[in-house]
Write an enzyme that holds these catalytic residues in place. Structure first.
Site, mmCIF file in Angstrom:
data_model
loop_
_atom_site.group_PDB
_atom_site.id
_atom_site.type_symbol
_atom_site.label_atom_id
_atom_site.label_comp_id
_atom_site.label_asym_id
_atom_site.label_seq_id
_atom_site.Cartn_x
_atom_site.Cartn_y
_atom_site.Cartn_z
ATOM 1 N N SER A 67 0.815 -1.222 0.000
ATOM 2 C CA SER A 67 0.000 0.000 0.000
ATOM 3 C C SER A 67 0.846 1.267 0.000
ATOM 4 O O SER A 67 0.331 2.350 0.273
ATOM 5 C CB SER A 67 -0.932 0.006 1.220
ATOM 6 O OG SER A 67 -1.900 -1.020 1.117
ATOM 7 N N HIS A 133 2.730 -4.123 9.807
ATOM 8 C CA HIS A 133 1.489 -4.370 9.077
ATOM 9 C C HIS A 133 0.366 -4.756 10.041
ATOM 10 O O HIS A 133 -0.732 -5.103 9.606
ATOM 11 C CB HIS A 133 1.679 -5.514 8.076
ATOM 12 C CG HIS A 133 2.429 -5.132 6.834
ATOM 13 N ND1 HIS A 133 2.263 -3.931 6.200
ATOM 14 C CD2 HIS A 133 3.349 -5.827 6.090
ATOM 15 C CE1 HIS A 133 3.046 -3.876 5.129
ATOM 16 N NE2 HIS A 133 3.706 -5.002 5.043
ATOM 17 N N ARG A 155 -3.781 2.643 0.529
ATOM 18 C CA ARG A 155 -3.934 2.682 -0.922
ATOM 19 C C ARG A 155 -5.332 2.183 -1.277
ATOM 20 O O ARG A 155 -5.897 1.346 -0.565
ATOM 21 C CB ARG A 155 -2.878 1.782 -1.569
ATOM 22 C CG ARG A 155 -2.706 1.991 -3.061
ATOM 23 C CD ARG A 155 -1.549 1.168 -3.575
ATOM 24 N NE ARG A 155 -1.258 1.470 -4.975
ATOM 25 C CZ ARG A 155 -0.330 0.859 -5.690
ATOM 26 N NH1 ARG A 155 0.401 -0.103 -5.143
ATOM 27 N NH2 ARG A 155 -0.129 1.187 -6.954
ATOM 28 N N LYS A 285 5.286 -0.828 -10.476
ATOM 29 C CA LYS A 285 4.794 0.325 -11.237
ATOM 30 C C LYS A 285 4.495 1.534 -10.344
ATOM 31 O O LYS A 285 4.849 2.651 -10.665
ATOM 32 C CB LYS A 285 3.531 -0.042 -12.017
ATOM 33 C CG LYS A 285 3.774 -0.877 -13.256
ATOM 34 C CD LYS A 285 2.464 -1.028 -14.028
ATOM 35 C CE LYS A 285 2.681 -1.756 -15.343
ATOM 36 N NZ LYS A 285 1.409 -1.873 -16.114
#
Length: 323
Positions: A67, A133, A155, A285
């Protein structure tokens, strides 16, 4: 094997037998304190919950997997260490962000270790930046009752889902198709999930205690990095001076920590910060909205329905999934 180690192993096995379980990408995951925990790190989590003592000067970076946590680590490390290291000689050029801002559950409390995290002699733990996390509800009590600051990056669920699927399959450990994983994601049966409970836990704390918990959206950080990097610096107590802003220090940090730049560093092309994960797998990406190239219409509708159900009336929305 020592008697103490044997007791720990036996206790771990007994606990696993008492918990609901399902399949995860690294093996079985178990429902522990309301979230699905990978069996291999459950002992670590219990240890840190028991032993980790947060202090006012600690800064904890948190997220669900995939995220934007790697990016956040690079930014916060650079912000808080810009006096100690010039940007041309920062450890970020030779070390993966996960090495510089270690995970509590994966690194510091692994292998039955109880680290002395307040030791200023250990350069790997200085400054006092840590990551996790783990959902807010399951963080050690010392985090909640100290002035330890927490920065959470979230995210949108569509890109988060796609990013994790590529990460896990790229490491050769996820056997689900995208559609199968999307269903697991919707059901909440993923590591550190349900995703919805995870983000809402930190979201609600950020609304109630904005001086303690800063909630960032990955998409907003991408859209206006200058504004949000300055906001980060203010929150962690390392604000940029007017002279630094005039000199372009904010923009230099953003450029240094960009995915494009970090991805091309030798350490992130070939290294490993943990035995099971290649550094390069953390840099794919980083695009907003890339999910449209991977999710079928049926998956999109399923995910939108679940998202609306889980996030309704929370005030938390994502522009990137409204199309």
């Amino acid at each position: 094997m020592s008697e103490e180690t044997k007791i720990v192993i036996d206790s771990h096995e007994q606990l696993l037998l008492s918990l609901p379980k399902t399949n995860g990408w690294l093996g079985d995951i178990y429902l522990y304190q309301g979230f699905w925990c990978p069996s291999k790190i459950l002992t670590n989590i219990i240890s840190l919950q028991k032993h980790y003592q947060a202090h006012d000067q600690h800064i904890l970076l948190a997220s669900t997997p995939k995220s934007g946590l790697t990016w956040l680590k690079a930014l916060v490390f650079s912000i808080t260490n810009r006096v100690t290291y010039t940007l041309s000689a920062t450890p970020l050029l030779t070390s993966n962000p996960h090495e510089l801002v270690p995970f509590l559950e994966f690194t510091l409390y692994a292998h039955n270790k109880i680290p002395e995290i307040n030791s200023t002699s250990d350069i790997s733990l200085s400054p006092r930046l840590f990551s996790t996390h783990i959902p807010y509800v399951s963080l050690p009590e010392s985090v909640k009752h100290s002035n330890c600051r927490v920065i959470y990056i979230c995210r949108n669920p569509f890109d988060s889902l796609v990013s994790f699927w590529h990460f896990a399959t790229g490491e050769g450990r996820l056997k689900y198709t995208m559609e199968e994983y999307a269903e697991k994601f919707c059901e909440g049966e993923v590591g550190f999930g349900p995703f919805w409970d995870h983000i809402l836990g930190f979201w609600k704390e950020s609304l109630e205690k904005p001086e303690k918990v800063l909630f960032l959206k990955y998409e907003n950080l991408k859209e206006d990095p200058v504004f949000h990097v300055k906001k980060l610096a203010e929150f962690v107590g390392f604000p940029f001076s007017l002279e630094e802003e005039k000199q372009g220090v904010v923009e230099e940090i953003i450029k240094l920590c960009s995915l494009k730049n970090l991805k091309e560093l030798e350490v992130n092309k070939n290294g490993k910060f943990m035995p099971n994960f290649r550094n390069k797998s953390y840099f794919r990406k980083g695009e907003v909205g890339d999910w449209v190239n991977h999710l079928s219409p049926s998956m999109v509708e399923r995910l939108k329905k679940v998202m609306q159900e889980k996030l309704s009336n929370s005030g938390l929305t994502f522009k990137a999934v409204l199309c």
